[in-house]
Write a protein that holds these residues in place. Structure first.
Motif, PDB file in Angstrom:
ATOM      1  N   TYR A   1      18.112  10.624  12.251  1.00  0.00           N
ATOM      2  CA  TYR A   1      19.395  11.275  12.556  1.00  0.00           C
ATOM      3  C   TYR A   1      19.421  11.788  13.996  1.00  0.00           C
ATOM      4  N   LEU A   2      18.362  12.473  14.405  1.00  0.00           N
ATOM      5  CA  LEU A   2      18.308  13.037  15.755  1.00  0.00           C
ATOM      6  C   LEU A   2      18.309  11.939  16.816  1.00  0.00           C
ATOM      7  N   LYS A   3      17.608  10.862  16.547  1.00  0.00           N
ATOM      8  CA  LYS A   3      17.584   9.746  17.500  1.00  0.00           C
ATOM      9  C   LYS A   3      18.970   9.116  17.628  1.00  0.00           C
ATOM     10  N   LEU A   4      19.634   8.928  16.496  1.00  0.00           N
ATOM     11  CA  LEU A   4      20.938   8.261  16.505  1.00  0.00           C
ATOM     12  C   LEU A   4      22.007   9.089  17.213  1.00  0.00           C
ATOM     13  N   ILE A   5      22.044  10.397  16.929  1.00  0.00           N
ATOM     14  CA  ILE A   5      23.101  11.201  17.546  1.00  0.00           C
ATOM     15  C   ILE A   5      22.889  11.305  19.052  1.00  0.00           C
ATOM     16  N   ARG A   6      21.638  11.335  19.492  1.00  0.00           N
ATOM     17  CA  ARG A   6      21.404  11.411  20.933  1.00  0.00           C
ATOM     18  C   ARG A   6      21.782  10.101  21.616  1.00  0.00           C
ATOM     19  N   ALA A   7      21.656   8.996  20.882  1.00  0.00           N
ATOM     20  CA  ALA A   7      22.023   7.698  21.448  1.00  0.00           C
ATOM     21  C   ALA A   7      23.531   7.455  21.403  1.00  0.00           C
ATOM     22  N   GLY A   8      24.274   8.393  20.791  1.00  0.00           N
ATOM     23  CA  GLY A   8      25.730   8.284  20.803  1.00  0.00           C
ATOM     24  C   GLY A   8      26.354   7.801  19.513  1.00  0.00           C
ATOM     25  N   TYR A   9      25.567   7.704  18.450  1.00  0.00           N
ATOM     26  CA  TYR A   9      26.100   7.255  17.164  1.00  0.00           C
ATOM     27  C   TYR A   9      26.511   8.461  16.318  1.00  0.00           C
ATOM     28  N   VAL A  10      27.481   8.249  15.449  1.00  0.00           N
ATOM     29  CA  VAL A  10      27.941   9.323  14.572  1.00  0.00           C
ATOM     30  C   VAL A  10      27.085   9.294  13.309  1.00  0.00           C
ATOM     31  N   ALA A  11      26.107  10.172  13.266  1.00  0.00           N
ATOM     32  CA  ALA A  11      25.180  10.232  12.133  1.00  0.00           C
ATOM     33  C   ALA A  11      25.303  11.581  11.445  1.00  0.00           C
ATOM     34  N   ILE A  12      25.004  11.589  10.157  1.00  0.00           N
ATOM     35  CA  ILE A  12      25.157  12.803   9.345  1.00  0.00           C
ATOM     36  C   ILE A  12      23.907  12.991   8.497  1.00  0.00           C
ATOM     37  N   PHE A  13      23.356  14.198   8.536  1.00  0.00           N
ATOM     38  CA  PHE A  13      22.194  14.524   7.715  1.00  0.00           C
ATOM     39  C   PHE A  13      22.323  15.962   7.233  1.00  0.00           C
TER      40      PHE A  13
END
Length: 310
Positions: free
Chosen positions: A150-162
């Motif tokens: 989740y942390l990797k995805l949101i920093r890369a600009g993706y909308v992730a939810i955890f």
């Protein structure tokens, strides 16, 4: 009916060289075999961890733990010979534990590229790339893996939810759509909260990617895509170690697969977010810039020597 040792002995000449090495290890010292981890068995036999799992399955056992239990019953070994978790014992010193853990980590991930269904991994990556929202679900140790992705995805600009709270995660699953995707981490595949979240998402026609062991489970049944992990760790153990190594490996492969092809965009996002959070870092020569200063000094010394030689 033949015992395991009798079966191994009678079929020894028919086995492949790899399986012969494993069979001899069992026949020679069954008590040691029972007390060893997958990594230790592989190391002692000179084979890979994956070969150990394939070996026991060849003799119609679902996993290594089942094979050990059957062997222990046949040998009428005392209960203490069959440890809850062979990764650590009371008489282990620090060096022994460190070497055990290193062997376990190496064995856990070394053969994964060959053991994982790469078509399933690629399908999961494609699904995540196209998803509007990416839901990450996991409980206990698997929650750490889910949160890291989740942390990797949101920093890369993706909308992730955890969600740390599993009830909230289940409730949030109600709002998933076919345009979203859910990744569920659960080694056992039996944890009720993650199964409920996956089942609800599937009712919403949301693609569900399950990262779980290669055994039947409600989670596998609920998922639209399964990335099956080798069952190298029993469900009852002192702590999730091998399973976390393998789950983390898969999580990182999924992340790298998602950003692959958009590396420049990812780098830009990382630089931008790094600059945004730079004010939260402790600054000063003593901390942040020490290594950079050391490099600069070395570079300067090299330049001076070059000029002197000129």
């Amino acid at each position: 009916m033949k015992t395991i040792l009798e079966t191994l002995q009678s079929r020894l000449s028919q086995l492949s060289p790899v399986n012969q090495a494993l069979a001899r290890h069992v026949i020679t010292d069954p008590e040691t075999f029972i007390a060893q981890t997958t990594a230790q068995i592989a190391h002692a036999s000179g084979v890979s961890a994956a070969s150990v799992i394939r070996f026991v399955r060849q003799f119609e056992f679902a996993d290594l733990q089942s094979f050990k239990l059957a062997l222990a019953r046949e040998k009428t070994l005392p209960a203490e010979v069959m440890p809850l978790d062979p990764l650590v014992q009371d008489d282990d010193d620090l060096s022994t534990m460190m070497h055990k853990l290193s062997q376990t980590a190496i064995a856990a991930v070394r053969d994964l590229p060959d053991e994982l269904d790469q078509s399933a991994v690629q399908s999961a990556i494609t699904t995540l790339r196209q998803a509007r929202h990416i839901y990450l679900v996991g409980v206990s140790a698997s929650a750490l893996v889910a949160q890291d992705l989740y942390l990797k995805l949101i920093r890369a600009g993706y909308v992730a939810i955890f969600d740390h709270d599993t009830h909230t995660a289940v409730e949030r699953a109600y709002y998933t759509t076919p345009a979203d995707a859910m990744v569920v981490f659960s080694y056992s595949g039996l944890t009720k909260e993650v199964v409920l979240a996956a089942q609800q998402a599937r009712r919403n026609q949301t693609p569900v990617i399950a990262v779980t062991r290669h055994e039947p489970s409600p989670l596998r049944e609920a998922a639209s895509c399964v990335i099956a992990l080798p069952p190298t760790e029993p469900l009852l153990r002192i702590g999730a170690v091998t399973s976390m190594f393998t789950e983390t490996y898969v999580a990182n492969i999924l992340f790298l697969g998602v950003v692959q092809g958009e590396i420049k965009k990812t780098e830009q996002n990382y630089r931008a977010t790094s600059q945004l959070t730079s004010e939260l870092k402790i600054r000063g020569e003593k901390y942040v810039n020490r290594r950079l200063n050391d490099r600069a000094k070395k570079s300067g010394q090299h330049t001076h020597r070059h000029n002197d030689n000129a």
